[in-house]
Design a protein around this motif. Structure first.
Motif, PDB file in Angstrom:
ATOM      1  N   TYR A  35       2.434  -4.481  -9.370  1.00 15.61           N
ATOM      2  CA  TYR A  35       2.502  -4.458  -7.920  1.00 15.61           C
ATOM      3  C   TYR A  35       1.720  -5.648  -7.378  1.00 15.61           C
ATOM      4  O   TYR A  35       0.599  -5.911  -7.821  1.00 15.61           O
ATOM      5  CB  TYR A  35       1.879  -3.169  -7.357  1.00 15.61           C
ATOM      6  CG  TYR A  35       2.585  -1.928  -7.827  1.00 15.61           C
ATOM      7  CD1 TYR A  35       3.703  -1.445  -7.167  1.00 15.61           C
ATOM      8  CD2 TYR A  35       2.129  -1.237  -8.947  1.00 15.61           C
ATOM      9  CE1 TYR A  35       4.353  -0.314  -7.613  1.00 15.61           C
ATOM     10  CE2 TYR A  35       2.771  -0.111  -9.398  1.00 15.61           C
ATOM     11  CZ  TYR A  35       3.886   0.356  -8.727  1.00 15.61           C
ATOM     12  OH  TYR A  35       4.529   1.475  -9.168  1.00 15.61           O
ATOM     13  N   ALA A  36       2.302  -6.339  -6.435  1.00 14.35           N
ATOM     14  CA  ALA A  36       1.605  -7.405  -5.715  1.00 14.35           C
ATOM     15  C   ALA A  36       1.449  -6.938  -4.277  1.00 14.35           C
ATOM     16  O   ALA A  36       2.431  -6.588  -3.613  1.00 14.35           O
ATOM     17  CB  ALA A  36       2.401  -8.704  -5.771  1.00 14.35           C
ATOM     18  N   SER A  45      -0.122  -5.538   8.704  1.00 15.36           N
ATOM     19  CA  SER A  45      -0.194  -4.600   7.585  1.00 15.36           C
ATOM     20  C   SER A  45       0.249  -5.304   6.310  1.00 15.36           C
ATOM     21  O   SER A  45       0.885  -6.364   6.341  1.00 15.36           O
ATOM     22  CB  SER A  45       0.664  -3.359   7.847  1.00 15.36           C
ATOM     23  OG  SER A  45       2.019  -3.728   7.989  1.00 15.36           O
ATOM     24  N   SER A  46      -0.067  -4.685   5.192  1.00  8.49           N
ATOM     25  CA  SER A  46       0.222  -5.300   3.900  1.00  8.49           C
ATOM     26  C   SER A  46       1.665  -5.062   3.477  1.00  8.49           C
ATOM     27  O   SER A  46       2.335  -4.134   3.936  1.00  8.49           O
ATOM     28  CB  SER A  46      -0.738  -4.775   2.839  1.00  8.49           C
ATOM     29  OG  SER A  46      -0.593  -3.387   2.704  1.00  8.49           O
ATOM     30  N   VAL A  47       2.111  -5.898   2.575  1.00  8.11           N
ATOM     31  CA  VAL A  47       3.424  -5.796   1.959  1.00  8.11           C
ATOM     32  C   VAL A  47       3.189  -5.541   0.475  1.00  8.11           C
ATOM     33  O   VAL A  47       2.282  -6.117  -0.123  1.00  8.11           O
ATOM     34  CB  VAL A  47       4.224  -7.106   2.156  1.00  8.11           C
ATOM     35  CG1 VAL A  47       5.524  -7.089   1.375  1.00  8.11           C
ATOM     36  CG2 VAL A  47       4.488  -7.355   3.628  1.00  8.11           C
ATOM     37  N   LEU A 127       1.274   3.901  -3.266  1.00  6.07           N
ATOM     38  CA  LEU A 127       0.552   4.150  -2.023  1.00  6.07           C
ATOM     39  C   LEU A 127      -0.879   3.660  -2.208  1.00  6.07           C
ATOM     40  O   LEU A 127      -1.507   3.939  -3.234  1.00  6.07           O
ATOM     41  CB  LEU A 127       0.540   5.651  -1.689  1.00  6.07           C
ATOM     42  CG  LEU A 127      -0.257   6.079  -0.463  1.00  6.07           C
ATOM     43  CD1 LEU A 127       0.398   5.560   0.817  1.00  6.07           C
ATOM     44  CD2 LEU A 127      -0.383   7.588  -0.418  1.00  6.07           C
ATOM     45  N   HIS A 128      -1.403   2.926  -1.229  1.00  4.07           N
ATOM     46  CA  HIS A 128      -2.770   2.388  -1.274  1.00  4.07           C
ATOM     47  C   HIS A 128      -3.522   2.936  -0.065  1.00  4.07           C
ATOM     48  O   HIS A 128      -3.054   2.820   1.058  1.00  4.07           O
ATOM     49  CB  HIS A 128      -2.701   0.862  -1.206  1.00  4.07           C
ATOM     50  CG  HIS A 128      -4.033   0.191  -1.271  1.00  4.07           C
ATOM     51  ND1 HIS A 128      -4.158  -1.152  -1.493  1.00  4.07           N
ATOM     52  CD2 HIS A 128      -5.302   0.640  -1.148  1.00  4.07           C
ATOM     53  CE1 HIS A 128      -5.426  -1.504  -1.494  1.00  4.07           C
ATOM     54  NE2 HIS A 128      -6.138  -0.416  -1.287  1.00  4.07           N
TER      55      HIS A 128
END
Length: 189
Positions: A35-36, A45-47, A127-128
């Motif tokens: 995962y990157a 927000s992050s991708v 999920l982070h």
């Protein structure tokens, strides 16, 4: 799911022309999932991008580590309390001790005292989660987690102490919500 039992947390290096790279060694035959996670310029927000990495050799599947609420990593004990319920926000607390003594001097790692990764066992959906704003430098790290489906997940808590990032793994099952689904809106003639 051979590699859910053996996570590796790595950070790439920025190279020429804006490319990011990392050298990885895949230690077991089979498929790993990479995962990157990044925040594009101007985004709020992050991708998350995922890719499969295949290591040749004789594949030998492993059973997923059984569910547990206590795990040990690098001389630290991490205890998980709380109940995960699919489809709604669940409160989890992770308590970190070392040799029975509460760890109260966690160091920030990428702007947070901890990072919680949840991977759904069936399809490796990612999920982070960051600790709640009330989080201190330990020993408790409170999280609000929203898992979408009632199934088995692999959780990985990353925390930094003594200038080293440690990863504590857990296997958990999100329970099905006992709440009935919401009623559809009513219309009046």
């Amino acid at each position: 799911t051979p590699h859910l039992n053996h996570p590796e947390h790595v950070h790439p290096t920025l190279g020429a022309y804006g490319s990011w790279s990392i050298t990885l060694t895949l230690h077991r035959a089979g498929v790993d999932r990479m995962y990157a996670v990044f925040v594009p310029p101007g985004a709020t927000s992050s991708v998350v991008l995922g890719a499969d990495l295949v290591a040749p050799g004789d594949f030998s599947p492993e059973l997923l580590t059984p569910p547990t609420v206590l795990t040990s990593v690098d001389g630290y004990d991490v205890a998980l309390t709380g109940t995960l319920v699919a489809g709604r926000t669940s409160a989890l607390d992770l308590r970190i001790t070392r040799k029975g003594v509460p760890v109260t001097d966690l160091q920030p790692c990428l702007g947070s005292f901890g990072h919680l990764i949840a991977l759904r066992a069936e399809d490796l959906a990612y999920l982070h989660v960051h600790p709640e704003r009330s989080a201190s430098a330990g020993p408790e790290l409170p999280f609000a987690v929203d898992l979408p489906t009632p199934t088995t997940y692999r959780l990985f808590l990353d925390f930094r102490h003594g200038d080293v990032v440690h990863t504590a793994p857990f296997t958990v099952t999100a329970q099905e919500s006992s709440c009935p689904p919401p009623l559809p809106p009513t219309t009046t003639p």
